[in-house]
Write a protein that holds these residues in place. Structure first.
Motif, PDB file in Angstrom:
ATOM      1  N   THR A   1       0.836  -1.200   0.000  1.00  0.00           N
ATOM      2  CA  THR A   1       0.000   0.000   0.000  1.00  0.00           C
ATOM      3  C   THR A   1       0.872   1.253   0.000  1.00  0.00           C
ATOM      4  O   THR A   1       2.064   1.201   0.324  1.00  0.00           O
ATOM      5  CB  THR A   1      -0.927   0.036   1.226  1.00  0.00           C
TER       6      THR A   1
ATOM      7  N   GLU B   1       0.739   5.053   1.633  1.00  0.00           N
ATOM      8  CA  GLU B   1       0.015   5.899   2.579  1.00  0.00           C
ATOM      9  C   GLU B   1      -0.101   7.340   2.097  1.00  0.00           C
ATOM     10  O   GLU B   1      -1.116   8.001   2.316  1.00  0.00           O
ATOM     11  CB  GLU B   1       0.725   5.868   3.946  1.00  0.00           C
TER      12      GLU B   1
ATOM     13  N   SER C   1       4.028   4.510  -9.285  1.00  0.00           N
ATOM     14  CA  SER C   1       3.495   3.848  -8.090  1.00  0.00           C
ATOM     15  C   SER C   1       4.659   3.213  -7.338  1.00  0.00           C
ATOM     16  O   SER C   1       5.010   2.056  -7.582  1.00  0.00           O
ATOM     17  CB  SER C   1       2.472   2.777  -8.483  1.00  0.00           C
TER      18      SER C   1
ATOM     19  N   ASN D   1       4.894   1.979  -4.482  1.00  0.00           N
ATOM     20  CA  ASN D   1       4.539   0.753  -3.766  1.00  0.00           C
ATOM     21  C   ASN D   1       4.570  -0.465  -4.678  1.00  0.00           C
ATOM     22  O   ASN D   1       5.031  -1.545  -4.292  1.00  0.00           O
ATOM     23  CB  ASN D   1       3.164   0.893  -3.110  1.00  0.00           C
TER      24      ASN D   1
ATOM     25  N   ASP E   1      -8.890  -3.618  -3.471  1.00  0.00           N
ATOM     26  CA  ASP E   1      -8.397  -2.506  -2.645  1.00  0.00           C
ATOM     27  C   ASP E   1      -7.234  -3.016  -1.787  1.00  0.00           C
ATOM     28  O   ASP E   1      -7.419  -3.849  -0.895  1.00  0.00           O
ATOM     29  CB  ASP E   1      -9.525  -1.973  -1.754  1.00  0.00           C
ATOM     30  N   ASN E   2      -6.031  -2.514  -2.055  1.00  0.00           N
ATOM     31  CA  ASN E   2      -4.838  -3.003  -1.361  1.00  0.00           C
ATOM     32  C   ASN E   2      -4.917  -2.848   0.153  1.00  0.00           C
ATOM     33  O   ASN E   2      -4.485  -3.725   0.910  1.00  0.00           O
ATOM     34  CB  ASN E   2      -3.593  -2.281  -1.882  1.00  0.00           C
ATOM     35  N   LYS E   3      -5.470  -1.748   0.617  1.00  0.00           N
ATOM     36  CA  LYS E   3      -5.557  -1.519   2.062  1.00  0.00           C
ATOM     37  C   LYS E   3      -6.510  -2.512   2.718  1.00  0.00           C
ATOM     38  O   LYS E   3      -6.249  -3.000   3.821  1.00  0.00           O
ATOM     39  CB  LYS E   3      -5.985  -0.083   2.343  1.00  0.00           C
ATOM     40  N   LYS E   4      -7.606  -2.817   2.051  1.00  0.00           N
ATOM     41  CA  LYS E   4      -8.556  -3.780   2.606  1.00  0.00           C
ATOM     42  C   LYS E   4      -7.968  -5.187   2.613  1.00  0.00           C
ATOM     43  O   LYS E   4      -8.267  -5.994   3.498  1.00  0.00           O
ATOM     44  CB  LYS E   4      -9.857  -3.745   1.814  1.00  0.00           C
TER      45      LYS E   4
ATOM     46  N   ARG F   1       3.440  -8.423   4.257  1.00  0.00           N
ATOM     47  CA  ARG F   1       2.646  -7.212   4.085  1.00  0.00           C
ATOM     48  C   ARG F   1       3.572  -6.006   4.047  1.00  0.00           C
ATOM     49  O   ARG F   1       4.462  -5.876   4.887  1.00  0.00           O
ATOM     50  CB  ARG F   1       1.641  -7.063   5.232  1.00  0.00           C
TER      51      ARG F   1
ATOM     52  N   ARG G   1       3.736  -1.735   3.708  1.00  0.00           N
ATOM     53  CA  ARG G   1       3.075  -0.424   3.713  1.00  0.00           C
ATOM     54  C   ARG G   1       4.132   0.635   3.448  1.00  0.00           C
ATOM     55  O   ARG G   1       5.007   0.858   4.296  1.00  0.00           O
ATOM     56  CB  ARG G   1       2.396  -0.173   5.058  1.00  0.00           C
TER      57      ARG G   1
END
Length: 209
Positions: free
Chosen positions: A51, A53, A61, A63, A98-101, A121, A123
């Motif tokens: 993700t 932030e 991108s 990320n 949705d990457n955050k979800k 994971r 971030r």
């Protein structure tokens, strides 16, 4: 210009050029001592979408670049790593885009979707690329961990900022120009920083091999 002024200028120039910075030190990886049982170490691992932030100004991108770069090096370790395209397909088939979800999914749900022992994971907390005058800097700050989705335990984690610099600190004028030209290529600049970050992490990640 008098000889004394020339000599002083040369000393100042050499002093400035003698400092060369590439990154922000080694990655401090925290290993959870409660998960040192070799028999329980995960074998199959999936790297979830990273993700971002804080949005960046450039049309890139960081990320996604970081995830691709991280996978390239992680695949050399002794894990059975699921290819990124297969991970993406499995998540899309489960209706997850949705990457955050995705990062908020329960271990049980992730195991059902991906069928692996653990997930990584990532971030990206911030990413910056700056080029101005005789100075250029690219940085990536990220928090990364490995989650054992069989038990719900975090096996290791780190929060680190990696930066690459160029400009007046480079040893020659030619290198200054070359570095500045490369830093304008934002995609390559971020990938170079992500590569240094990834290589530093590989030295610390426990390798089952």
């Amino acid at each position: 210009m008098g000889q004394s002024r020339i000599f002083s200028f040369m000393k100042l120039s050499l002093a400035l050029l003698s400092f060369i910075f590439v990154g922000c030190g080694t990655v401090d990886l925290e290993i959870r001592q409660s998960n040192t049982n070799i028999g329980m170490q995960p074998r199959s691992v999936a790297i979830l979408p990273f993700t971002l932030e804080e949005q960046v100004h450039e049309d890139v991108s960081p990320n996604d670049l970081f995830r691709d770069c991280f996978y390239n090096y992680f695949s050399f370790l002794g894990y059975v790593d699921l290819p990124l395209e297969i991970i993406n397909d499995k998540l899309i088939q489960a209706g997850l885009t949705d990457n955050k979800k995705i990062l908020e999914l329960s271990p049980a749900r992730l195991r059902k979707i991906l069928g692996v022992d653990a997930v990584i994971r990532g971030r990206v907390l911030s990413a910056n690329n700056f080029t101005g005058g005789i100075h250029a800097e690219t940085s990536i700050k990220a928090k990364i961990d490995m989650l054992d989705i069989r038990t719900g335990d975090i096996l290791w984690e780190t929060e680190h900022k990696e930066s690459t610099y160029s400009g007046i600190l480079s040893p020659t004028i030619v290198e200054i120009i070359q570095d500045q030209m490369e830093n304008v290529k934002v995609h390559q600049a971020y990938f170079r920083t992500a590569e240094i970050f990834s290589i530093s992490m590989m030295k610390e990640i426990p390798d089952p091999a």
